[in-house]
Design a protein around this motif. Structure first.
Motif, PDB file in Angstrom:
ATOM      1  N   ARG A  12      40.511  24.618 -14.489  1.00 20.11           N
ATOM      2  CA  ARG A  12      39.435  23.698 -14.860  1.00 20.11           C
ATOM      3  C   ARG A  12      40.016  22.556 -15.677  1.00 20.11           C
ATOM      4  O   ARG A  12      39.595  21.418 -15.601  1.00 20.11           O
ATOM      5  N   VAL A  13      40.990  22.890 -16.525  1.00 18.53           N
ATOM      6  CA  VAL A  13      41.787  21.881 -17.225  1.00 18.53           C
ATOM      7  C   VAL A  13      43.237  22.282 -16.993  1.00 18.53           C
ATOM      8  O   VAL A  13      43.510  23.265 -16.298  1.00 18.53           O
TER       9      VAL A  13
ATOM     10  N   GLU B  99      29.806  48.735 -35.838  1.00 21.39           N
ATOM     11  CA  GLU B  99      29.754  49.481 -34.577  1.00 21.39           C
ATOM     12  C   GLU B  99      28.964  50.787 -34.727  1.00 21.39           C
ATOM     13  O   GLU B  99      28.500  51.344 -33.735  1.00 21.39           O
TER      14      GLU B  99
ATOM     15  N   GLU C 260      33.901  45.855 -39.740  1.00 15.58           N
ATOM     16  CA  GLU C 260      33.702  45.808 -38.294  1.00 15.58           C
ATOM     17  C   GLU C 260      33.375  47.198 -37.751  1.00 15.58           C
ATOM     18  O   GLU C 260      32.478  47.364 -36.923  1.00 15.58           O
TER      19      GLU C 260
ATOM     20  N   ASP D 223      37.351  45.915 -46.727  1.00 17.22           N
ATOM     21  CA  ASP D 223      38.205  45.081 -45.877  1.00 17.22           C
ATOM     22  C   ASP D 223      37.509  44.784 -44.548  1.00 17.22           C
ATOM     23  O   ASP D 223      36.568  45.476 -44.171  1.00 17.22           O
TER      24      ASP D 223
ATOM     25  N   VAL E  77      32.565  33.099 -14.342  1.00 21.61           N
ATOM     26  CA  VAL E  77      32.314  31.896 -15.153  1.00 21.61           C
ATOM     27  C   VAL E  77      33.302  30.774 -14.854  1.00 21.61           C
ATOM     28  O   VAL E  77      33.035  29.614 -15.155  1.00 21.61           O
TER      29      VAL E  77
ATOM     30  N   LYS F 187      36.105  25.458 -21.904  1.00 18.75           N
ATOM     31  CA  LYS F 187      37.255  24.563 -21.829  1.00 18.75           C
ATOM     32  C   LYS F 187      36.976  23.227 -22.506  1.00 18.75           C
ATOM     33  O   LYS F 187      36.001  22.553 -22.180  1.00 18.75           O
ATOM     34  N   ILE F 188      37.840  22.882 -23.446  1.00 21.31           N
ATOM     35  CA  ILE F 188      37.786  21.546 -24.031  1.00 21.31           C
ATOM     36  C   ILE F 188      39.066  20.817 -23.627  1.00 21.31           C
ATOM     37  O   ILE F 188      40.064  21.460 -23.322  1.00 21.31           O
TER      38      ILE F 188
ATOM     39  N   MET G  88      40.484  44.004 -36.292  1.00 20.86           N
ATOM     40  CA  MET G  88      41.234  44.657 -35.225  1.00 20.86           C
ATOM     41  C   MET G  88      41.580  46.082 -35.636  1.00 20.86           C
ATOM     42  O   MET G  88      41.844  46.361 -36.794  1.00 20.86           O
TER      43      MET G  88
ATOM     44  N   ARG H  91      39.204  30.714 -23.721  1.00 22.35           N
ATOM     45  CA  ARG H  91      39.732  30.996 -22.393  1.00 22.35           C
ATOM     46  C   ARG H  91      38.762  30.444 -21.354  1.00 22.35           C
ATOM     47  O   ARG H  91      39.172  29.895 -20.341  1.00 22.35           O
ATOM     48  N   ASP H  92      37.473  30.601 -21.630  1.00 24.49           N
ATOM     49  CA  ASP H  92      36.495  30.206 -20.630  1.00 24.49           C
ATOM     50  C   ASP H  92      35.568  29.082 -21.055  1.00 24.49           C
ATOM     51  O   ASP H  92      34.739  28.632 -20.278  1.00 24.49           O
TER      52      ASP H  92
ATOM     53  N   ASP I 140      38.276  45.159 -41.431  1.00 23.88           N
ATOM     54  CA  ASP I 140      38.299  46.165 -40.357  1.00 23.88           C
ATOM     55  C   ASP I 140      37.234  47.221 -40.580  1.00 23.88           C
ATOM     56  O   ASP I 140      36.564  47.659 -39.642  1.00 23.88           O
TER      57      ASP I 140
ATOM     58  N   LEU J  31      28.044  33.571 -21.798  1.00 25.58           N
ATOM     59  CA  LEU J  31      29.015  34.177 -20.875  1.00 25.58           C
ATOM     60  C   LEU J  31      30.450  33.776 -21.165  1.00 25.58           C
ATOM     61  O   LEU J  31      31.379  34.449 -20.714  1.00 25.58           O
ATOM     62  N   ASN J  32      30.635  32.691 -21.866  1.00 24.29           N
ATOM     63  CA  ASN J  32      32.016  32.231 -22.089  1.00 24.29           C
ATOM     64  C   ASN J  32      32.286  31.963 -23.571  1.00 24.29           C
ATOM     65  O   ASN J  32      32.580  30.843 -23.969  1.00 24.29           O
TER      66      ASN J  32
ATOM     67  N   GLN K 288      27.935  28.519 -21.082  1.00 24.15           N
ATOM     68  CA  GLN K 288      27.169  29.114 -19.989  1.00 24.15           C
ATOM     69  C   GLN K 288      26.416  30.332 -20.501  1.00 24.15           C
ATOM     70  O   GLN K 288      26.918  31.073 -21.334  1.00 24.15           O
TER      71      GLN K 288
END
Ligand SMILES: Cc1cc2nc3c(=O)[nH]c(=O)nc-3n(C[C@H](O)[C@H](O)[C@H](O)COP(=O)(O)OP(=O)(O)OC[C@H]3O[C@@H](n4cnc5c(N)ncnc54)[C@H](O)[C@@H]3O)c2cc1C
Lengths: 284, 798
Positions: A184-185, B115, B111, B106, A256, B722-723, A1, B719-720, B108, B714-715, B707
């Motif tokens: 969805r849940v 980029e 990362e 480190d 999605v 789902k379990i 981050m 958040r997208d 960061d 895509l997910n 997906q």
């Protein structure tokens, strides 16, 4: 981050001062939206100014109506006895937001200022016709919540303003309201959600306020549906028309999480179910 | 049945307190002096030629210690078919292809350096469905095979085929038939601990790697091969497995990130750690394979199956992992779940430009059982037979040999079916008017090892110390499933010591004996079998030495006892004469003569005896090693024949659901799971396995799907993706374990790790069908799909 500076001002004045002097700074409340956005590199703030150490922002005041500080957490709302008693629809929405862990840190002000079309707290506030108070170094203004949202991530909040309070009118003893949410849940952002407030008198709907989430660029008041209901007797036929109109009024997208079609469908179903819940009868 | 001291009793897990207190050390916690952080640059295209990689800016960033690409580092080839490279040189074949990597001081900085890496591509047409990729004339994803020979199509060169009985006769004999095409999505294993490793070279160029693996010894072989590719001939890898936050199949292969950490560590001379973020885990790690299964079954008037015909097409993704051997497991239910006289099975794997896939719990079995058990209900419907009765008519039996040549020892399927029917009040219809329904589905799975490699063995070393402690060195991986708990119990039971005296040592290839890997539900089965063998060897040795030393020590005991209790008259028992090896026993850490009177001085603490053995001239310390290879065979998968496991696990699950026909939401009202586990080893650990598996099975049934669009995930986040959480598991679960006491099973036990999620999806799907008459054939059964299907049904009826 990415690295950023972090400030903990003790007063509103100090917070607004900092914001003015540091270019690229952002306010942070619970951080449950903001930190995610930073991690996903959607945002690269130079500094974060925490609002959590300004005592007056975190209080709830019952004064006929109510004043809820922007830094009040969702859990605070759920634990406040009078608030829940006077505005049960607020509690219903609060219960559906995230998980316990999220509710313990997420704030009501953050939920509004993040301006997501799915913001759960926006819907009860829209049907309760709440106002928000915005404070800059120079002035303070009150804005009806229905004028607050401008688009996804956009509001009428100026970059030098802090949302300080949410103001609620005294509860109307004939008004009943409810909140419905589809994910969805169970722990999920809304695919579609709805708040509905109704004032009935002798079988006639005197007042209707309906707001829907995740079906438009902003949390949306369904004014056309409100107009259709107001002054009418609530019949099965009317409900079916209201459902239809609600589906037509909204403008959801496919992503999605759900298709546009499904979201429309749910809004329609929820208009019916909301009315059923409030009136305590089946309207199928 | 034998009376056990510890087996079958509720025992807490030895690893639980540290894990609950946050004291266990996972890869994520490990630190080494001078350690660097590695990060990977992944592809921006699903299929493209690599024209140029510009790393100059990344190299100049302060804090960066190395930037590697295929152009400045040795070529390391890996994978089940060796069709993959640690760093890609000419072409990318999927979005997650590794193009470059950095090591920095480190995370960061690492990362930021990533980029700064710029890659020029020449995009190529992509193939994202296996059916498209199978077409003649499709662009080639791999132009050559691992030997450099030109390839002419996108088929993965692996054969899985089975034919038994007389298919055309089976079809002629069928009075009723049902056909369906079923598909399953890519789903993620969702381990709590993301993937990662830490690689370090010593000054002799030998490698130590802390890895999140389920196959430490095969990984050692893979990594040693990589060392030779790097010009480090005859150098060795030591694989250490720290605490793991879940495996679920993700550790059955070695991965590009591990080779990259090795390359970076070698290049920099410093330890290098790579740990995936959750987003990386979702987007750049291998999920479960997706497949389509076309199945046709037929039965006679009497409901007996006459044939089964199955065609599977599996999307392999861009490279090949062990997951490409799923069909070897699919064959098992295809040929052997329910009795069927003629079977045709064929599976084809196809390269695509999708993310390449790997193993996940159940390993092809949930995919296949999904199709088979859904289709069983369809056929029962055609024949007008109740789905439960239909399954009972075709139920497997103990001692049978199935068309695939599986030699069934014990089989509790009948009892499982009966239990579920009883507990679910099967014959009572669900409440009318509420759109409620019930469904069930069964399973067969390997329960006695699973030979898909030339050895299916496992070793154990037990070392006793002066205090009566037992130190165990075992090659099986504890990844959260509770292997150390059952191994502890197995050793305690078989040797005759208290479980607190057993210590399982960290898994390290330099100290632990070889084990093929913790997969195929074999962990507990193998571990406890080795425990019994080792314990028996040790007991023999202890009892042999006791002949001389037991009387000596007991004599001393007696003297002391008399001093304390003047006037004590010892019973008339000649313990010197009785001290014969066959008359000794060891229980709860104490040695005694079986038929001796129970006098306090007439038994010895194991530690005391071991000290007596140790501290004398020509003293000794006791340790033993065993190696157990189960009696099963490596099947010929192209012929689809061979007894892959020494015993088989069965089970049935049932569900009652309620469907909201306005929103499509499925609510599970209750579930029943009955599993033939041979013997319950540790009840709470077993329940944990099944509860967890059910949650995973429900995720597979209703929610989960990675997906993708043109190969891009895509997910890639929770958040997208789902379990189910505790809130989805808010219904009663009734578990019942059928104990068939299998003769091959240690203490009678079979493997149970995977079965719990195998039949869950079809059980739920069958219940949904019962509730609303809708059959969804592609997982997951989302609320949207149900609503769309209901609408279609309504339109057709109107
Ligand atoms: C796992 C998870 C689940 C979630 N589930 C839900 C859900 O079910 N429903 C839902 O609606 N949301 C959900 N969210 C989103 C989020 O939790 C809520 O929107 C929350 O209320 C945001 O409040 P916060 O205090 O964390 O805001 P922050 O992240 O601190 O801030 C959000 C934005 O508002 C600005 N801001 C904050 N306070 C002020 C202020 N007083 N004045 C001016 N600007 C301000 C910040 O600069 C930032 O841009 C979820 C988030 C997570 C991580």
């Amino acid at each position: 981050m990415r690295r950023f500076d972090y400030f903990r001002p003790k007063s509103l004045k100090e917070a607004l001062e900092l914001k003015k002097t540091i270019a690229g700074a952002k306010f942070i409340s619970g951080g449950t939206d903001l930190i995610v956005q930073i991690k996903n590199r959607e945002l690269k703030p130079s500094a974060l100014i925490s609002l959590r150490f300004i005592p007056e922002l975190a209080t709830i005041e019952i004064n006929g109506g109510a004043r809820i500080g922007a830094l009040v957490t969702i859990s605070d709302i759920l634990q406040h006895p009078e608030l829940g008693h006077n505005y049960p629809v607020l509690t219903e929405a609060a219960k559906s937001l995230g998980s316990v862990q999220i509710r313990n840190v997420a704030t009501i002000g953050g939920n509004l200022c993040n301006c997501s079309p799915c913001a759960d707290m926006a819907l009860p506030l829209l049907v309760l016709e709440a106002k928000v108070r915005l404070q800059s170094a120079k002035a303070s203004r009150e804005v009806p919540i229905s004028k607050f949202f401008k688009g996804p991530g956009e509001s009428c909040l100026a970059s030098n303003e802090i949302l300080t309070d949410i103001l609620l009118n005294p509860p109307h003893n004939k008004a009943k309201a409810t909140f419905l949410k589809k994910g969805r849940v169970k722990v999920d952002l809304a695919i579609a959600s709805l708040a509905l407030l109704l004032e009935m008198e002798g079988g006639i709907c005197r007042k209707a306020r309906i707001a829907a989430g995740s079906v438009a660029p902003i949390p949306l008041r369904l004014s056309k549906v409100e107009t259709l209901l107001e002054g009418a007797a609530v019949s099965e036929d009317l409900v079916s028309k209201a459902q239809h109109l609600a589906r037509e009024t909204v403008s959801p997208i496919t992503d999605v999480r759900a298709t546009e079609k499904y979201r429309r469908q749910i809004v329609g179903v929820y208009v019916k179910r909301g009315l059923e819940k409030i009136l305590g009868q089946s309207l199928a | 049945m034998k009376n056990f001291r510890y087996i079958g009793k509720e025992t807490s897990r030895p690893d639980a307190p540290d894990k609950a207190a946050g004291k266990a050390h996972y890869i994520h916690d490990l630190q080494r002096p001078g350690m660097l952080y590695g990060k990977i640059k992944f592809s921006d295209h699903p299929h493209a030629r690599i024209k140029h990689i510009d790393t100059s800016k990344a190299e100049r960033l302060s804090g960066v210690r190395a930037v590697i690409t295929a152009n400045n580092s040795p070529e390391v080839r890996f994978g089940f078919l060796r069709d993959n490279f640690a760093l890609k040189k000419d072409k990318v074949r999927q979005y997650r292809d590794e193009l470059a990597a950095v090591a920095a001081i480190d995370p960061d900085i690492a990362e930021e350096a990533i980029e700064l890496i710029k890659v020029e591509y020449e995009p190529l047409p992509g193939l994202f469905s296996p059916h498209e990729a199978m077409k003649k004339g499709s662009p080639l994803i791999h132009e050559t095979d691992s030997q450099g020979r030109p390839r002419t199509d996108n088929l993965v060169p692996l054969q899985y085929h089975h034919e038994s009985g007389n298919l055309s006769a089976g079809k002629r004999a069928a009075k009723y038939m049902a056909q369906g095409e079923f598909s399953t999505p890519r789903v993620q294993q969702c381990c709590m601990g993301t993937a990662g490793c830490l690689a370090e070279f010593d000054m002799n160029s030998n490698l130590t790697i802390w890895a999140k693996t389920q196959i430490p010894f095969l990984a050692q072989r893979d990594f040693n091969r990589a060392l030779s590719d790097m010009g480090l001939n005859d150098k060795n890898t030591r694989v250490i497995v720290p605490a793991l936050g879940g495996g679920f199949g993700t550790g059955l292969d070695t991965h590009a990130y591990e080779y990259i950490a090795i390359l970076l560590a070698f290049q920099t001379g410093r330890p290098v750690k790579i740990v995936y973020t959750r987003d990386e885990e979702f987007a750049y790690f291998s999920p479960r394979q997706s497949s389509t299964t076309k199945i046709t079954q037929g039965c006679g008037q009497d409901g007996k199956l006459t044939f089964r015909e199955v065609e599977v097409v599996q999307d392999n993704g861009a490279y090949t992992s062990w997951g490409a051997t799923y069909p070897s497991v699919m064959m098992m239910p295809a040929t052997s779940l329910y009795r069927v006289p003629s079977v045709y099975f064929n599976a084809q794997l196809v390269y695509t430009n999708n993310t390449y896939c790997q193993a996940m719990r159940g390993y092809g079995n949930p995919e296949h059982t999904w199709a088979l058990e859904s289709n069983m209900d369809e056929l029962a419907g055609e024949a007008g037979i109740d789905p439960y009765d239909f399954r009972m008519i075709n139920c497997n039996k103990p001692k049978e040999t199935t068309p695939m040549g599986l030699k069934v020892s014990t089989c509790g399927l009948k009892e499982c079916l009966q239990t579920v029917a009883k507990k679910l009040d099967w014959k009572k219809k669900s409440k009318k008017g509420k759109c409620r329904g019930k469904g069930m589905a069964s399973l067969i799975h390997v329960g006695g090892g699973g030979r898909i490699y030339r050895s299916d063995a496992s070793g154990l070393i037990l070392k006793l110390d002066d205090f009566g402690n037992v130190n165990a060195y075992h090659g099986g991986v504890e990844m959260g499933q509770g292997l150390h708990s059952v191994l502890t119990l197995g050793i305690a039971e078989a040797l005759g010591v208290r479980p607190e005296k057993v210590f399982i040592n960290p898994l390290d290839t330099s100290t632990c004996p070889w084990d093929v890997g913790t997969h195929a539900s074999r962990g507990a089965f193998m571990a406890c079998n080795t425990a019994i063998l080792a314990a028996n060897k040790l007991r023999d040795r202890i009892f042999e030495l006791s002949e001389e030393l037991f009387p000596q020590e007991v004599e001393k005991n007696l003297e002391k006892f008399i001093k304390k209790n003047p006037g004590y008259k010892p019973p008339d028992f000649d313990f010197i004469k009785a001290a014969k090896r066959e008359r000794f026993d060891l229980k709860d850490g104490s040695i005694f003569i079986k038929d001796a009177p129970r006098e306090p001085w007439l038994s010895l603490d194991l530690g005391r005896l071991l000290r007596a053995i140790h501290f004398r001239t020509q003293g000794q310390m006791l340790a033993t090693e065993v190696f157990y290879d189960p009696p099963n065979e490596l099947p010929d998968f192209a012929k689809g024949f061979g007894n892959i496991s020494s015993t088989y696990a069965y089970g049935t699950q049932g569900a009652e659901v309620e469907v909201d026909t306005e929103t499509g939401e499925v609510k599970i009202l209750r579930m029943v799971a009955a599993h033939d586990v041979g013997k319950v080893l540790n009840p709470p650990a077993l329940k944990g396995q099944i509860y967890g598996a059910l949650a995973q099975g429900i995720g597979y049934a209703l929610y989960e799907e990675l997906q993708s669009e043109k190969g891009k995930i895509l997910n890639p986040n929770f958040r997208d993706y789902k379990i189910p959480t505790a809130q989805e598991m808010d219904f009663p679960v009734d578990l019942e374990f059928i104990e068939t006491n299998d003769s091959f099973g240690p203490f009678g036990a079979k493997g149970v790790a995977e079965p719990g999620l195998v039949p869950t999806a079809p059980a739920i799907a069958n219940a949904i069908y019962d509730a609303i008459g809708i059959r969804i054939r592609d997982l997951p059964i989302t609320q949207e799909k149900i609503l769309a299907a209901l609408k279609k049904l309504k339109e057709a009826n109107d």
